[in-house]
Design an enzyme around this catalytic site. Structure first.
Site, PDB file in Angstrom:
ATOM      1  N   LYS A  53       0.738  -1.245  -0.076  1.00 39.85           N
ATOM      2  CA  LYS A  53       0.012   0.114   0.062  1.00 39.85           C
ATOM      3  C   LYS A  53       0.774   1.331   0.169  1.00 39.85           C
ATOM      4  O   LYS A  53       0.539   2.367  -0.706  1.00 39.85           O
ATOM      5  CB  LYS A  53      -0.863  -0.041   1.232  1.00 39.85           C
ATOM      6  CG  LYS A  53      -2.109  -0.893   0.904  1.00 39.85           C
ATOM      7  CD  LYS A  53      -2.797  -1.207   2.241  1.00 39.85           C
ATOM      8  CE  LYS A  53      -3.896  -2.260   2.129  1.00 39.85           C
ATOM      9  NZ  LYS A  53      -4.543  -2.977   3.389  1.00 39.85           N
ATOM     10  N   GLN A  97      -4.961  -1.738   9.558  1.00 39.99           N
ATOM     11  CA  GLN A  97      -4.975  -3.177   8.825  1.00 39.99           C
ATOM     12  C   GLN A  97      -5.649  -3.981   9.818  1.00 39.99           C
ATOM     13  O   GLN A  97      -5.279  -4.430  10.917  1.00 39.99           O
ATOM     14  CB  GLN A  97      -3.490  -3.444   8.614  1.00 39.99           C
ATOM     15  CG  GLN A  97      -3.277  -4.742   7.993  1.00 39.99           C
ATOM     16  CD  GLN A  97      -3.759  -4.717   6.198  1.00 39.99           C
ATOM     17  OE1 GLN A  97      -3.684  -3.677   5.911  1.00 39.99           O
ATOM     18  NE2 GLN A  97      -4.272  -5.808   5.961  1.00 39.99           N
ATOM     19  N   ASP A 120     -11.376   2.903   3.928  1.00 43.40           N
ATOM     20  CA  ASP A 120     -11.856   1.355   3.976  1.00 43.40           C
ATOM     21  C   ASP A 120     -13.530   1.378   3.582  1.00 43.40           C
ATOM     22  O   ASP A 120     -13.621   0.078   3.142  1.00 43.40           O
ATOM     23  CB  ASP A 120     -11.415   0.484   5.182  1.00 43.40           C
ATOM     24  CG  ASP A 120     -10.007  -0.229   5.050  1.00 43.40           C
ATOM     25  OD1 ASP A 120      -9.836  -0.478   3.857  1.00 43.40           O
ATOM     26  OD2 ASP A 120      -9.193  -0.278   6.002  1.00 43.40           O
TER      27      ASP A 120
HETATM   28  N1  GUN Z   1      -7.630  -6.969   5.932  1.00 41.57           N
HETATM   29  C1  GUN Z   1      -7.693  -7.734   5.017  1.00 41.57           C
HETATM   30  N2  GUN Z   1      -8.129  -7.048   3.980  1.00 41.57           N
HETATM   31  C2  GUN Z   1      -8.392  -5.497   4.417  1.00 41.57           C
HETATM   32  C3  GUN Z   1      -8.685  -4.403   4.065  1.00 41.57           C
HETATM   33  O1  GUN Z   1      -9.404  -4.215   3.011  1.00 41.57           O
HETATM   34  N3  GUN Z   1      -8.466  -3.341   4.770  1.00 41.57           N
HETATM   35  C4  GUN Z   1      -8.149  -3.379   5.949  1.00 41.57           C
HETATM   36  N4  GUN Z   1      -7.908  -2.433   6.550  1.00 41.57           N
HETATM   37  N5  GUN Z   1      -7.567  -4.497   6.502  1.00 41.57           N
HETATM   38  C5  GUN Z   1      -7.876  -5.598   5.709  1.00 41.57           C
END
Ligand code: GUN
Length: 288
Positions: A53, A97, A120
């Protein structure tokens, strides 16, 4: 006929190029979108996602900062950091995350993120807006899937879309977005009886179960578009999706490869949300 394997890398490259242009235009007006990524603990898969990311942000000119906190971080310490990021004018998007360590309540953490910085789309207010179809932040994985379907010119109106999986992150919002595209939507899950009976009716099949290669040719209608959201390891430790690609190759019409399609597209949607959040902040003043 052999299915077309969707070239995710090419799709992602062209969308990221568009985002880069947009970021450059914003720079002329003195704004740089900023994303804060928060990682608690040392889950190896999460560490890779977070690194990807940050790398993607750099590639398109988005400012990013990664906050790596030890696994013993308390809920209060995490909430304090989020409180600071909510007020930080350099930061337009906050991503915590998941999963978080067991001693931290994910719902409390998600609720503490500013609705305007929730890139998100996990905050209940943003989820609510999504349900009633109000414009706003869209969840990255499902909106990435819609982007793939649009760019591949897959018709959705009146088509039968079947989603396998009912998670808050993928299955449920995926079904809602397909509904907004006027598809007839069915959601299947672990308690569904005769799964193949239902999935075989799908014009568009989205697999988001988290079980390596469980979708075989008997689940797929001839010519169906198959979108694989899975990210698993097979018996040899190799990355693979929820769909057994080799098995469905002669049945499906189009299919996304794993890795290299839905994953990078998800990150691309995160970049898009961060830019949109920065534009909103610029238009309405900073939010806290
Ligand atoms: N863990 C797995 N997929 C995601 C996501 O799309 N966003 C976040 N914040 N954590 C994740």
């Amino acid at each position: 006929m052999t299915a077309q394997i969707i070239n995710g890398k090419e799709l992602v490259r062209s969308i990221r190029e568009e985002i880069k242009q947009e970021v450059q235009e914003m720079a002329h007006e003195g704004t740089q979108p900023g994303l804060a990524v928060v990682l608690v603990g040392e889950d190896p898969a999460s560490s890779v996602y977070v690194r990807n990311k940050a790398k993607a942000c750099e590639e398109v000119g988005i400012y990013s900062e990664v906050h790596k906190l030890p696994a013993e971080t308390t809920e209060l310490e995490l909430l304090t950091l989020i409180g600071q990021l909510n007020k930080d004018e350099k930061i337009h998007g906050i991503l915590v995350q998941l999963p978080l360590p067991k001693h931290i309540d994910e719902d409390i953490v998600i609720d503490s993120i500013s609705v305007h910085k929730d890139v998100d789309c996990f905050h209940p207010v943003n989820v609510g807006n999504l349900v009633i179809g109000k414009p706003g932040m869209l969840p990255c994985t499902p909106s990435g899937v819609i982007e793939i379907l649009h760019r591949m010119e897959v018709p959705l109106a009146g088509k039968h879309a079947v989603v396998i999986g009912r998670s808050n992150i993928v299955g449920k919002p995926m079904a809602l977005l397909l509904l907004q595209e006027h598809a007839t939507v069915t959601i299947c899950h672990s308690r569904t009886k005769d799964l193949a009976e239902i999935t075989k009716q799908a014009d568009v099949l989205v697999a988001a179960v988290g079980r390596a290669k469980m979708i075989k040719r008997e689940h797929v209608k001839e010519g169906a578009v198959v979108i694989d959201v899975g990210m698993n390891r097979d018996e040899h430790g190799k990355l693979c999706g929820d769909v057994d690609l080799d098995d469905v190759l002669e049945t499906a019409g189009m299919i996304t490869p794993v890795p290299g399609c839905v994953g990078p597209m998800t990150i691309t949607m995160l970049l898009k949300n961060t830019v949109a959040a920065a534009k909103q902040a610029g238009a309405y003043g900073s939010h806290s």
